[in-house]
Design an enzyme around this catalytic site. Structure first.
Site, PDB file in Angstrom:
ATOM      1  N   GLU A  74     -16.811  14.915 -22.185  1.00  0.00           N
ATOM      2  CA  GLU A  74     -16.941  14.087 -20.986  1.00  0.00           C
ATOM      3  C   GLU A  74     -15.597  13.942 -20.257  1.00  0.00           C
ATOM      4  O   GLU A  74     -15.215  12.863 -19.809  1.00  0.00           O
ATOM      5  CB  GLU A  74     -17.506  12.708 -21.346  1.00  0.00           C
ATOM      6  CG  GLU A  74     -18.920  12.771 -21.881  1.00  0.00           C
ATOM      7  CD  GLU A  74     -19.551  11.408 -22.085  1.00  0.00           C
ATOM      8  OE1 GLU A  74     -20.778  11.291 -21.908  1.00  0.00           O
ATOM      9  OE2 GLU A  74     -18.819  10.458 -22.426  1.00  0.00           O
ATOM     10  N   GLU A 119     -26.189  14.960 -24.109  1.00  0.00           N
ATOM     11  CA  GLU A 119     -26.423  13.708 -24.817  1.00  0.00           C
ATOM     12  C   GLU A 119     -27.559  12.982 -24.114  1.00  0.00           C
ATOM     13  O   GLU A 119     -27.434  12.594 -22.946  1.00  0.00           O
ATOM     14  CB  GLU A 119     -25.180  12.809 -24.820  1.00  0.00           C
ATOM     15  CG  GLU A 119     -24.008  13.333 -25.625  1.00  0.00           C
ATOM     16  CD  GLU A 119     -22.802  12.414 -25.591  1.00  0.00           C
ATOM     17  OE1 GLU A 119     -21.753  12.798 -26.130  1.00  0.00           O
ATOM     18  OE2 GLU A 119     -22.907  11.303 -25.005  1.00  0.00           O
TER      19      GLU A 119
END
Length: 778
Positions: free
Chosen positions: A184, A258
């Site tokens: 991320e 995710e």
């Protein structure tokens, strides 16, 4: 079908390092095509269940992998926590609970592929996001950048990962299909060169499988490179998220890196529950569109010991990482598991079949038992380090635990003791008597000291929680930072500093004595219990205050009576027939020094009345009357992130958003994330932020805490009250930035999902230095 540049055949035709030349020959091929992942040349949908082997006893790895397989997963996604494997610089640990290679081999034996996520940064509500504490000894280091002070040890870590795990790639007969570069990163930076250096580091370490990067929906494209495949992370609205991914990456399969069936817990906030029906609808959409996914978490497990991290600005995570996942913390299954399994059964690929789940692990209760020995902390100190001034903990070669700063102070009248910062909690004693505390959550860094007729001993006992694991705030050093002032005098010279790492060496040196009633001050407690046949249990910690607990020398968990977690998961695999020993460090002192073992966990019991924090948010005074707003405007409908520039930059320490109404016409307001930008458009660090006022927050029906609006996580949110009362607009949220800033803009992230309640329409912005006045602190 054409292949992207990222296929194993085209992009990674590098020779394996000499240490890996004897790896097994490949039995399968895996690549990324224009439209699909290709396993042995055929389209393949990856159904991954996230499970972190460090959060599961090694003895239970196979059991949990079998559960993932039985739920319909065909792969397991696993983080590597750099600091778990290299807690001391240059010393790597791959044994026992850290045996990543064995975990991958077990996954292969159970018919699961592996998606590897080696960092170097991982987040994951883990201490420092997986970054080793020793990096913070360098005062100038810039984490997660191309700074050589960070990049050199990060690439050394990748080289070590390659030595251990590169032979287990699919290209060499192993189960590892893909490896992730960073984690991320778009939520942190946008330097494509930094990502390129890390990518090359994995290639140089021997990784020749496809490499990918994941980012939340609104950070896609930041740091993007054509030689790294992109996947998107989200917890709601798969259709919109995949559309955003396709717009950014026109070719290649769609994948959610995710997908969140639940959420993690932080101390002092309610336990989280996922919405199974909404989750299943999104999973169905992905599968119907040949989308791959990773269920984060399929099995959360436990962040044992002192490994939980903290959200920004500072929201320490609980040890339980249950996550309301389909497989519970203790490996139990229920409605969420069976409904997910049923959905997966509709989308099995050719040759796949569902397996039966294994039997659950046995569970036992333990009758109450007393801890009958005590070792007062102040009577069991190591040799001190003499220092001119207090410094942060990492500079004393310490990564976890507590630290005591001691100094003699002169006689004098009552005065105020102040520190610049204390990370994370500190208790102040004068001649052994408690006089107050520091609390990072509310930025309480001053206490009143009584008058002293003669010189006195000043003790500052600092207890650390996890290093912050998200945002720029990962530069999170522990202990005392900056000057210590007695009144206006800076205290320097002859400080005695006692590092208290709370490790096995410290525990083995404790001098025990019989316990006689309740302990005065922080103390270790010891007791034993008998087990005839070991089984899982949950230690009931409701009579204890705040501290750490060990069983049979293994650091099991932190505890804190405010909840929501009131138990500690104790795996039967870590017990032995006969006598087992418990040690508990309680910094506050137990109401009763007893423990018991329960057959079920207590994950959602808040006791805010036991919190020593100031309730300044609830009791603060708002002072907006007569003030002119810096901005009056409206947000457009929809769920996209909206960056709003002020007509002119405004200086101030406090930022208030006042909601006037919502798009759905209802009385609610919600904010997933609120970021404040300086006059140059840069995000202002959250390090010193705090919520100083909120008109209401929902804490009964869900975790709608006001602090969710500034923690960097767009999957949770602040929500005005709705269960027991529904106050109407205006709703107000006031953020204290810790210092004056010249504010030029702000970024508003609505609550994720389609047609979600609380999306703000009309609003006003106020900026100033005294928009809200906190209640006086006791």
């Amino acid at each position: 079908m054409k292949h992207l540049l990222l296929s194993t055949a085209l992009a990674f035709s590098l020779a394996a390092p000499s240490t890996q030349m004897h790896a097994a020959p490949a039995k399968h091929t895996f690549s990324i095509g224009d439209e699909a992942f290709l396993l042995d040349g055929k389209p393949y949908v990856i159904r991954t269940g996230e499970m972190h082997f460090t959060r599961v006893p090694k003895e239970y790895w196979r059991h949990r992998l079998q559960l993932l397989k039985a739920m319909g997963m065909n792969a397991v996604c696993a983080y590597l926590f750099w600091n778990f494997h290299e807690f001391e610089q240059g010393t790597y640990d791959w044994k026992d609970q850290a045996d990543a290679a064995e975990f991958c081999k077990l996954a292969q034996q159970e018919g699961l592929w592996v998606v590897l996520r080696p960092g170097p940064y991982v987040c994951a509500e883990w201490d420092g996001g997986g970054l080793p504490w020793w990096l913070l000894k360098n005062p100038d280091i810039k984490l997660r950048t191309a700074d050589p002070a960070f990049m050199k040890p990060a690439l050394a870590w990748f080289k070590e990962v390659g030595r251990v795990l590169a032979p287990l790639q699919i290209t060499r007969g192993g189960p590892i299909l893909m490896a992730q570069v960073e984690n991320e990163y778009g939520s942190y930076g946008s330097d494509a060169e930094y990502m390129g250096q890390l990518r090359q580091g994995l290639v140089d370490a021997g990784f020749d499988v496809p490499l990918f990067a994941c980012n939340p929906v609104y950070d896609l494209g930041k740091g993007n490179r054509p030689d790294i495949f992109n996947v998107v992370n989200f917890g709601r609205d798969a259709k919109n998220a995949f559309a955003k991914l396709r717009a950014m990456q026109p070719k290649g399969p769609l994948m959610c890196g995710e997908f969140y069936p639940g959420w993690f817990d932080t101390w002092g906030a309610p336990h989280h529950f996922g919405n199974i029906e909404a989750n299943l609808a999104d999973l169905r959409h992905m599968l119907e569109n040949q989308g791959s996914f990773s269920l984060y978490m399929a099995h959360g497990g436990t962040s044992f010991g002192m490994w939980p991290g903290a959200d920004r600005p500072f929201k320490p995570d609980t040890n339980s990482y249950d996550y309301d996942a389909p497989v519970s913390e203790a490996g139990w299954i229920g409605d969420k598991f069976w409904k997910t399994r049923k959905l997966m059964s509709e989308f099995l690929l050719e040759g796949e079949k569902l397996t039966d789940p294994p039997s659950p692990m046995p569970v036992m209760s333990l009758p109450p038992f007393a801890l009958r020995k005590v070792a007062p902390l102040f009577a069991n100190l190591p040799e001190p380090v003499i220092d001119e001034s207090p410094r942060h903990m990492e500079l004393y070669n310490q990564g976890h635990g507590a630290i005591l700063y001691r100094k003699e102070i002169p006689a004098g009248p009552a005065t105020t003791l102040k520190v610049q910062q204390a990370h994370d909690f500190a208790w102040i004693f004068v001649d052994g008597k408690p006089v107050g505390h520091f609390d990072r959550r509310s930025r309480r860094y001053s206490v009143k000291l009584p008058a002293r007729e003669k010189p006195a001993r000043l003790d500052l006992l600092v207890h650390t929680m996890g290093h912050v694991n998200f945002g720029k705030e990962i530069h999170d050093r522990k202990g005392i930072m900056g000057e210590v002032k007695l009144g206006e005098a800076v205290l320097t010279g002859n400080w005695q500093v006692y590092p208290l790492p709370l490790d096995s060496k410290q525990l083995s040196s404790l001098q025990w004595q019989p316990a006689t009633g309740s302990s005065q001050g922080p103390a270790f407690w010891q007791g034993t219990f008998e087990v005839s046949k070991p089984a899982d249990t949950f230690l009931d910690l409701r009579s204890w205050g705040k501290g750490v607990i060990w069983v049979n020398g293994r650091c099991l968990s932190r505890f804190w009576n405010i909840g929501p977690t009131q138990t500690a998961y104790l795996p039967g695999a870590w017990l032995k027939p006969g006598t087992n020993t418990v040690v508990a460090l309680d910094l506050l002192g137990p109401a009763s020094p007893t423990l018991a073992g329960l057959e079920k966990p207590i994950l959602n019991e808040l006791r805010p009345e036991l919190d020593f924090a100031s309730k300044s948010i609830a009791n603060s005074t708002l002072k907006l009357d007569g003030l002119t707003p810096a901005l009056t405007a409206s947000f457009p409908p929809g769920g996209d992130v909206q960056t709003v520039k002020l007509p002119n930059p405004v200086s101030g320490r406090q930022f208030c958003i006042e909601t006037l109404n919502a798009h759905d016409g209802k009385p609610h307001a919600a904010i997933a994330e609120l970021d404040i930008l300086d006059a140059d458009g840069h995000s202002i660090s959250h390090q010193d932020w705090s919520i100083i006022h909120v008109s209401s927050e929902e804490l009964a029906g869900e975790d709608g805490s006001a602090s969710n609006a500034i923690d960097g996580q767009s999957a949770n949110f602040w929500h005005s009250r709705w269960k027991d009362a529904q106050p109407t607009h205006p709703h107000r949220l006031v953020i204290d930035l810790g210092a004056d800033h010249r504010i030029g803009a702000f970024r508003y992230t609505p609550r994720a999902g389609s047609d979600m309640p609380g999306r703000i329409k009309d609003y006003r912005i106020f900026i100033g230095s005294n928009l809200a006045i906190p209640a006086p602190q006791p």
